[in-house]
Design an enzyme around this catalytic site. Structure first.
Site, PDB file in Angstrom:
ATOM      1  N   ASP A  60       0.851  -1.198   0.000  1.00 23.98           N
ATOM      2  CA  ASP A  60       0.000   0.000   0.000  1.00 23.98           C
ATOM      3  C   ASP A  60       0.883   1.244   0.000  1.00 23.98           C
ATOM      4  O   ASP A  60       2.083   1.164   0.281  1.00 23.98           O
ATOM      5  CB  ASP A  60      -0.936   0.007   1.207  1.00 23.98           C
ATOM      6  CG  ASP A  60      -0.186   0.138   2.528  1.00 23.98           C
ATOM      7  OD1 ASP A  60       0.840  -0.568   2.710  1.00 23.98           O
ATOM      8  OD2 ASP A  60      -0.588   0.959   3.372  1.00 23.98           O
ATOM      9  N   GLU A 119       0.328  -0.626   5.862  1.00 22.30           N
ATOM     10  CA  GLU A 119       1.383  -0.028   6.686  1.00 22.30           C
ATOM     11  C   GLU A 119       1.221   1.481   6.745  1.00 22.30           C
ATOM     12  O   GLU A 119       1.460   2.094   7.777  1.00 22.30           O
ATOM     13  CB  GLU A 119       2.766  -0.387   6.135  1.00 22.30           C
ATOM     14  CG  GLU A 119       3.897  -0.168   7.131  1.00 22.30           C
ATOM     15  CD  GLU A 119       4.377   1.269   7.229  1.00 22.30           C
ATOM     16  OE1 GLU A 119       4.902   1.645   8.290  1.00 22.30           O
ATOM     17  OE2 GLU A 119       4.215   2.035   6.254  1.00 22.30           O
TER      18      GLU A 119
HETATM   19 ZN   LIG Z   1       6.976   2.268   4.062  1.00 28.26          ZN
END
Ligand SMILES: [Zn+2]
Length: 456
Positions: free
Chosen positions: A97, A159
């Site tokens: 992501d 994340e």
């Molecule tokens: Zn990163």
């Protein structure tokens, strides 16, 4: 374990092999960058699903057993391939992501259209962290058909959105991720041509301090001069958190010392935007202050605004304080020290309460032992110069989740970023020359680790 024996010829073969692979690695990276896999809620989450599927497909093509797992958050990809009998095992972490692109107008070229300029590949995720994904793939491809170690690849999908479901993923699938070494490719190197292992991260605590001095607000003309107002009391209390030189004055907190790296005041002034004439605070080298010592910042206050001010003694006031902690510091112990300091320094008998709002552990790698030795040797093989130990002043909260879940594993934090990467900013980019070295280092690391065998 004994020292791994890789001949100079074997190392050169890996370098040559990775060089051959780079055009395809680059092409695959560009395909990933074209998928706008922004994990923040207001963006189209079908794109995050698409990027998970794209990563899964790349891993399947290398022969890994692949699954996409969703545990209440964004899709993560887990792939596994056995190594030779008795060989060590490695888990390779990255995330697919990305951060939101921000305002397109701030980008010189469209954020999701990878573009090369002056040896750098521009695009959101071109570095953070789709290049981390591709570094792992490059290392696997370099050993295609003869993997020297057992490998599990774990590519997270949120994340950049706080890794909220990571604890659940580790709880339900953690047994698949257990390994002798865990390579977390989400940091960077010290400079172009100067490799680094990220061996420390600071932890943090956020707390709210409330001060009360009066039962109710009263007229400042009638009572001022004898009754203290809560805002002034709060300000005096906050001022007690630093000594005159700007060091944190809370007693008993851990502190350490940074590696002796070249980082001068002029560079710090430039990078931080410090105004002319404003002094640096604290003592010790600048990097020690940024990476290994605590810092305290007032990040918000509840007081009457200037616009709404009247001639009143405020009865109560509050502030939110952010404390960064030395990598080894236990955040709960730090909060207790902060709380005790604030209660002990209450001016004029003001009533003070302190509440913990948020906390996160730092990271101090156990950066010795055979796995770290092989990691350092691999970096030296790839760059022709030894890596330095680097700290990060902020936190990567999920790393402490890994440390807690896999206490026996050597956790190695690497990455593709360099000081000009601008991860999270406009015009994020990857230095393509350094990226190849990252891929070479990881491929050599797998070979070196595979050559490690128990001592006789
Ligand atoms: Zn990163």
């Amino acid at each position: 374990m004994t020292d791994a024996a890789l001949t100079p010829d074997q190392i050169q073969q890996i370098r040559d092999r990775v060089a051959e692979l780079m055009p395809q690695v680059r092409a695959d990276l560009e395909e990933l960058v074209r998928i706008p896999s922004v994990s923040a809620t207001s963006f189209d989450q079908s794109q995050v699903a698409r990027s998970a599927e794209a990563v899964a497909e790349l891993l399947r093509r290398e022969g890994l057993d692949v699954e996409i797992v969703v545990e209440g958050g964004r899709p993560a990809v887990i792939g596994h391939l056995d190594g030779p009998e008795g060989a060590p095992t490695v888990t390779l972490y990255a995330h697919h992501d990305v951060q939101p692109p921000g305002d397109d107008a701030d980008w010189d070229t469209p954020p999701f259209e990878p573009t090369e300029r002056d040896g750098r590949l521009y695009g959101r995720g071109a570095a953070d962290d789709k290049a981390g994904v591709m570094a792992h793939l490059a290392a696997l491809r370099a050993h295609s058909g003869a993997l020297p170690v057992g490998v599990t690849v774990f590519v997270e999908g949120e994340e950049e959105f706080g890794s909220a479901s990571l604890p659940t993923i580790l709880e339900k699938h953690g047994h698949k991720l257990a390994a002798d070494a865990i390579v977390i490719a989400d940091s960077g190197n010290w400079a172009i041509g100067e490799p680094a292992l990220t061996t420390t991260l600071r932890g943090g605590v956020r707390a709210v301090v409330r001060v009360e001095t009066l039962d109710h607000s009263v007229h400042s003309g009638m009572f001022g001069g004898a009754a203290p107002d809560a805002v002034t009391a709060l300000i005096r209390l906050l001022a007690s958190l630093h000594d005159d030189a700007g060091n944190v004055a809370v007693q008993g907190l851990d502190e350490g010392t940074a590696a002796d790296l070249d980082y001068d005041e002029a560079r710090f002034r430039e990078e931080s935007g410090l105004l002319d004439g404003v002094e640096l605070i604290g003592s010790g080298s600048i990097l020690t202050r940024l990476w290994n010592k605590p810092s305290i910042t007032t990040i918000g206050m509840d007081v009457t605004s200037v616009e709404k001010a009247s001639n009143t003694l405020a009865a109560r006031a509050a502030a939110k304080v952010s404390m960064r902690l030395a990598p080894t510091q236990d955040p709960h112990a730090a909060f207790e020290l902060l709380r005790t300091h604030l209660l002990d320094h209450a001016p004029w008998g003001a009533r003070v309460t302190v509440d913990l709002e948020e906390h996160g552990s730092g990271f101090a790698a156990d950066a010795d032992g055979p796995v770290y030795d092989e990691a350092r040797a691999s970096f030296a093989d790839a760059w022709g110069t030894d890596p330095v130990d680097m700290g990060v002043g902020g936190s990567i909260p999920f790393i402490s989740d890994f440390v807690a879940r896999f206490p026996q594993a050597s956790i190695i934090v690497t990455g593709v970023e360099d000081p000009d990467t601008r991860a999270h900013g406009a015009n994020e980019s990857l230095h393509l020359g350094e990226f190849e070295k990252v891929c070479v280092a990881e491929a050599i690391f797998l070979a070196r680790l595979g050559a490690l065998r128990p001592a006789h």
